[in-house]
Design an enzyme around this catalytic site. Structure first.
Site, PDB file in Angstrom:
ATOM      1  N   CYS A  65      42.747  37.851  42.081  1.00 31.45           N
ATOM      2  CA  CYS A  65      42.441  36.884  40.968  1.00 31.45           C
ATOM      3  C   CYS A  65      41.116  36.217  41.042  1.00 31.45           C
ATOM      4  O   CYS A  65      40.788  35.688  42.152  1.00 31.45           O
ATOM      5  CB  CYS A  65      43.786  36.162  40.559  1.00 31.45           C
TER       6      CYS A  65
ATOM      7  N   HIS B  34      50.563  70.683  62.806  1.00 23.21           N
ATOM      8  CA  HIS B  34      51.922  70.276  63.390  1.00 23.21           C
ATOM      9  C   HIS B  34      52.472  69.643  62.029  1.00 23.21           C
ATOM     10  O   HIS B  34      53.120  68.651  62.279  1.00 23.21           O
ATOM     11  CB  HIS B  34      51.818  69.138  64.170  1.00 23.21           C
TER      12      HIS B  34
ATOM     13  N   LYS C 155      37.477  56.264  50.465  1.00 24.90           N
ATOM     14  CA  LYS C 155      36.807  56.413  49.592  1.00 24.90           C
ATOM     15  C   LYS C 155      37.048  57.059  48.405  1.00 24.90           C
ATOM     16  O   LYS C 155      36.801  56.730  47.221  1.00 24.90           O
ATOM     17  CB  LYS C 155      35.124  56.625  50.039  1.00 24.90           C
TER      18      LYS C 155
ATOM     19  N   TRP D 217      45.177  39.648  38.772  1.00 25.67           N
ATOM     20  CA  TRP D 217      45.567  40.816  39.605  1.00 25.67           C
ATOM     21  C   TRP D 217      47.336  40.741  39.644  1.00 25.67           C
ATOM     22  O   TRP D 217      47.774  39.928  40.141  1.00 25.67           O
ATOM     23  CB  TRP D 217      45.006  41.139  40.549  1.00 25.67           C
TER      24      TRP D 217
ATOM     25  N   GLU E 135      40.351  56.018  46.547  1.00 24.57           N
ATOM     26  CA  GLU E 135      40.449  54.457  45.675  1.00 24.57           C
ATOM     27  C   GLU E 135      39.488  54.685  44.364  1.00 24.57           C
ATOM     28  O   GLU E 135      39.839  53.830  43.497  1.00 24.57           O
ATOM     29  CB  GLU E 135      40.005  53.460  46.455  1.00 24.57           C
TER      30      GLU E 135
ATOM     31  N   GLU F 287      38.398  56.897  56.571  1.00 28.58           N
ATOM     32  CA  GLU F 287      37.340  55.999  55.563  1.00 28.58           C
ATOM     33  C   GLU F 287      36.759  56.916  54.654  1.00 28.58           C
ATOM     34  O   GLU F 287      36.810  56.551  53.329  1.00 28.58           O
ATOM     35  CB  GLU F 287      36.218  55.478  56.293  1.00 28.58           C
TER      36      GLU F 287
ATOM     37  N   ASN G  80      45.606  31.346  41.835  1.00 29.02           N
ATOM     38  CA  ASN G  80      45.284  32.402  42.656  1.00 29.02           C
ATOM     39  C   ASN G  80      46.284  32.338  43.805  1.00 29.02           C
ATOM     40  O   ASN G  80      46.395  31.046  44.302  1.00 29.02           O
ATOM     41  CB  ASN G  80      43.835  32.485  43.142  1.00 29.02           C
ATOM     42  N   GLY G  81      46.861  33.507  44.264  1.00 28.77           N
ATOM     43  CA  GLY G  81      47.697  33.289  45.175  1.00 28.77           C
ATOM     44  C   GLY G  81      49.123  33.673  44.971  1.00 28.77           C
ATOM     45  O   GLY G  81      49.500  34.312  44.002  1.00 28.77           O
TER      46      GLY G  81
ATOM     47  N   LYS H   5      39.199  43.593  45.334  1.00 30.34           N
ATOM     48  CA  LYS H   5      38.058  43.485  46.133  1.00 30.34           C
ATOM     49  C   LYS H   5      38.507  42.362  47.469  1.00 30.34           C
ATOM     50  O   LYS H   5      38.224  42.823  48.264  1.00 30.34           O
ATOM     51  CB  LYS H   5      36.724  42.875  45.862  1.00 30.34           C
TER      52      LYS H   5
ATOM     53  N   ARG I  78      36.419  41.567  41.453  1.00 33.32           N
ATOM     54  CA  ARG I  78      37.585  41.473  42.566  1.00 33.32           C
ATOM     55  C   ARG I  78      38.671  42.237  41.861  1.00 33.32           C
ATOM     56  O   ARG I  78      39.697  42.302  42.631  1.00 33.32           O
ATOM     57  CB  ARG I  78      37.963  40.018  42.368  1.00 33.32           C
TER      58      ARG I  78
END
Length: 602
Positions: free
Chosen positions: A2, A502, A483, A74, A486, A479, A100-101, A597, A27
C-alpha cells in the site's frame, strides 16, 4: 505494498495527491482514494476500486483543499472494493485515516471497545479510526492524546496518516514497522511512504522510526516518542529526482531497468573497488565476516534466489559455509545455528516484513548482521549492523530485474574481498570479470528482436512452461520461472534438471515449453540428457548455453565468462523473454495483478 501520501499548505492539494499516488503505482494496489479539506468547512472523500486513472475520473473540479491524504490499497482484510478502499472515516464523520500494514489485534479491539460502532468496511484499518474517534468523542481526550493512546493499544504493523475535520490545519502521523517519511517544504509539508511520491515537491525528508508520532502543520513538524516527548531529527537530502523515476522513451519501466543493468554493474564496481584494486568495505564488516563460522543469507522472493546464487560464490571464493533461508519460514522455525553465525539480509526495498521479523530476533540474540539493499535509510538498513547499497537507482517495475543482478554482483565483490582478507589465492580478477559481465549483458539486451521472436515462439500462447538447470543454473531457473509467471501469468516452474524424472516429467505434454540453462561444465552433458528426455515426450525445448558449452541448435548463446559471474548474465535472456511474452499476451508488464513491489506485511 500500500502507498500513502499527504500534503498540507498547498493550493493544488488534489493534484499533488493524485500525482503522488501515481508515483506509488509500482508498489501494487487494487483501489485508491483521497480526502481533501479546504480548512473552511468544506471537504471531499473520493474512493475507487481499480487504477489511479479511475480515481482521477471520479475527482471533480470542485474537489480542492489545503490539506489532504491519499492511499493506494493492496487488499489484505476485505476484498478490493470502493467500500474497503482508504481513506476510512469514523462513524461520526469527523476523522479520516489511511493505513499501511496489518493490525493483528483488530478483532479484539472491535469486540472489546467498539461493540456499539457500526462498521462499514471489512478492513482492519477502520478499527483504528473508530477507536480514535471513541477516545475523543466518548472518553473526552484531545485528538493528540487519543491518537497517542490508540497507538499503544494497537498491535501489528502500521503507518497511519489522519485528519481531524475539527482541526484541519494538522496531519497526525505515526508508524510501526511500515515505512513513512515527512517531507519538509517552504510553507508546506508532505507525508509519504516512499520519497519517490513527493520528490517533485521537496527533497528534504525526515525518516520516522518505530513507535514515533508526528503532528504536521504547514509550517512545523513536531516529532515525538511514544510518551509524547519531543524528538529532534534533521531531514536528509533525497538523492533521487523526477528524471530517475521517469520512463523516458520506454513504454514500460521493466525494459528500462533491464537495459540499465550493465551500468549498474559498472557503478557497483566503482563503488566497492578503487582504482588500485582495493576493496571499499568497512573493516569491521570484513572482520565480522572473517570471525563467522557460517553465513546465513535471509531473504524472500527474487532476493532469496539471489541468495541461492550467492551461496556457491561465497563458498568457492572465500571458503565460507553458507546457508540460505526463506525469511517467512526462518523466523518461526529457526534451526540450530552454528556457534558464530553472521546474518546477511537481502532486500531490494529494505522494508520486507518477513526479513525484518528475523532481523529483530537475531538482533535480540546478539548476532552480527548486514543488509544488502537498494534503499538507504530503510528499516532493514537502519536496524542491521552494516549496510551495503545496490546503487541500482529506483526500481519501479514490480518484477525485479536490475536489483537481482545487483545483489549477486555485491555478493561477488564481497566474497572476493573476504577471500583477500583471509589470504586466499583464487586467481579471480573480480573487477575484470564484472567488466566482462557488463559487456555480456549489453550484448544480450542489444538482441531484443531475437528475444521477442523466441518469446512469441515459446511463450505467447502456452498455459505452462518449465525452466531447468543444475547447480547454479537451477538457482537461475527458479528466478527465470518467477519472472515469467509473475508478469505473464504462465504457470512456470523452475526445476533441478535431474529431478524431472522423479515425478515432474509426468507434466510434460506435446508442445510444453522447457527452457534449459547450461553454463556449468561439470553438469552440461547431464542437462542435455534431460533435454532429450523431455523432447522424447513432446516438449518444445529452448536452450540457453554459455559459449564454451554451446552446441549447434542452441537458440541463445551467452558470451564466454567465468562460472562465478555467469549467473549475473544468464538470467537476462529470461528477463527479456518474460517481458516480451507479457506484451504478446496483452498484459501490463509493470503492474502484474495481485502483486506488490514492497511487501510490508508478513
Amino acid at each position: 505494498m500500500c502507498g500513502i501520501v499527504g500534503v498540507i499548505g498547498k493550493k493544488d492539494t488534489t493534484q499533488v495527491l493524485l500525482k503522488g499516488l501515481e508515483k506509488l503505482e509500482y508498489r501494487g494496489y487494487d483501489s485508491a482514494g483521497i480526502y481533501v479539506n479546504n480548512q473552511d468547512g468544506q471537504d471531499y472523500l473520493v474512493k475507487e476500486k481499480g487504477k489511479i486513472s479511475d480515481l482521477e475520473k471520479a475527482v471533480g473540479p470542485e474537489v480542492q483543499g489545503l490539506v489532504g491524504i491519499g492511499h493506494t490499497r493492496w487488499a489484505t482484510h476485505g476484498e478490493p472494493s470502493d467500500t474497503n478502499a482508504h481513506p476510512h472515516v469514523s462513524q461520526s464523520g469527523r476523522f479520516y485515516l489511511v493505513h499501511n500494514g496489518v493490525i493483528t489485534n483488530y478483532q479484539e479491539l472491535k469486540t472489546t471497545y467498539l461493540k456499539d460502532v457500526h462498521f462499514v468496511s471489512a478492513t482492519d484499518t477502520e478499527v483504528a479510526v473508530q477507536l480514535i474517534a471513541k477516545l475523543v468523542e466518548v472518553d473526552g481526550l484531545t485528538t493528540e492524546k487519543a491518537f497517542q493512546k490508540a497507538l499503544k493499544m494497537i498491535e501489528g504493523s502500521f503507518a497511519f496518516l489522519m485528519v481531524d475535520r475539527n482541526e484541519p490545519d494538522k496531519l497526525f502521523v505515526a508508524k510501526n514497522k511500515s515505512p513513512l517519511l515527512v517531507g519538509v517544504g517552504d510553507g508546506f509539508n508532505v507525508v509519504c511512504s516512499d520519497a519517490m511520491a513527493m520528490v517533485s515537491q521537496t527533497k528534504q525528508f525526515i525518516e520516522l522510526h518505530d513507535g514515533e508520532m508526528v503532528i504536521v502543520t504547514k509550517d512545523h513538524v513536531q516529532l515525538m516518542n511514544a510518551d509524547g516527548e519531543t524528538i529532534e531529527r534533521q531531514p536528509y537530502q533525497a538523492t533521487i529526482d523526477d528524471s530517475d523515476i521517469s520512463k523516458g522513451t520506454y513504454q514500460y519501466y521493466m525494459l528500462k531497468e533491464i537495459d540499465e543493468q550493465p551500468a549498474v554493474l559498472r557503478r557497483l564496481t566503482q563503488a566497492y573497488i578503487n582504482d588500485d584494486g582495493e576493496f571499499n568495505f568497512d573493516s569491521k564488516l570484513i572482520e565480522g565476516l572473517k570471525a563467522a563460522d557460517r553465513l546465513y543469507i535471509v531473504a524472500a522472493g527474487t532476493s532469496y534466489h539471489a541468495g541461492l546464487v550467492g551461496k556457491p560464490i561465497f563458498e568457492k571464493l572465500a571458503k565460507k559455509p553458507v546457508e540460505v533461508e526463506l525469511a517467512s519460514e526462518f523466523g518461526y522455525n529457526m534451526p540450530l545455528l552454528s556457534e558464530k553465525p553472521f546474518f546477511i539480509y537481502l532486500s531490494q526495498s529494505g522494508e520486507t516484513a518477513d526479513s525484518r521479523q528475523v532481523l529483530v530476533k537475531t538482533n535480540a540474540l546478539g548476532y552480527p548482521s548486514l543488509t544488502i539493499t537498494n534503499a538507504p535509510g530503510s528499516t532493514l538498513s537502519r536496524e542491521a549492523d552494516f549496510t551495503l547499497l545496490l546503487h541500482a537507482g529506483p526500481e519501479i517495475a514490480v518484477a525485479s530485474t536490475k536489483a537481482y543482478t545487483a545483489q549477486i554482483t555485491v555478493e561477488v565483490i564481497l566474497a572476493q574481498a573476504l577471500a583477500a582478507a583471509e589470504g586466499l589465492e583464487n586467481n579471480f580478477d573480480v573487477k575484470h570479470e564484472l567488466g566482462l559481465a557488463a559487456n555480456a549483458i549489453q550484448t544480450i539486451v542489444d538482441s531484443k528482436d531475437k528475444m521477442a521472436d523466441l518469446a512469441k515462439t515459446y511463450f505467447a500462447k502456452t498455459r505452462n512452461a518449465f525452466y531447468i538447470g543444475r547447480g547454479v543454473d537451477y538457482c537461475t531457473s527458479l528466478e527465470a520461472a518467477l519472472k515469467l509467471k509473475e508478469v505473464s501469468y504462465i504457470q512456470a516452474e523452475g526445476f533441478a534438471a535431474g529431478e524431472l524424472k522423479h515425478g515432474t516429467i509426468s507434466l510434460i505434454e506435446d508442445g510444453t515449453p522447457v527452457a534449459a540453462i547450461i553454463t556449468d561444465p561439470a553438469t552440461a552433458s547431464h542437462t542435455r540428457g534431460n533435454i532429450q528426455e523431455v523432447e522424447a515426450r513432446g516438449a518444445k525445448t529452448l536452450r540457453i548455453a554459455s559459449e564454451a558449452l554451446a552446441q549447434d541448435g542452441d537458440q541463445i548463446v551467452l558470451p564466454k565468462l567465468s562460472t562465478v559471474v555467469i549467473p549475473i548474465v544468464s538470467i537476462v535472456p529470461a528477463q527479456l523473454l518474460a517481458y516480451y511474452a507479457t506484451l504478446q499476451r496483452g498484459y501490463n508488464v509493470d503492474q502484474p495483478r495481485n502483486l506488490a513491489k514492497s511487501v510490508t506485511v508478513e
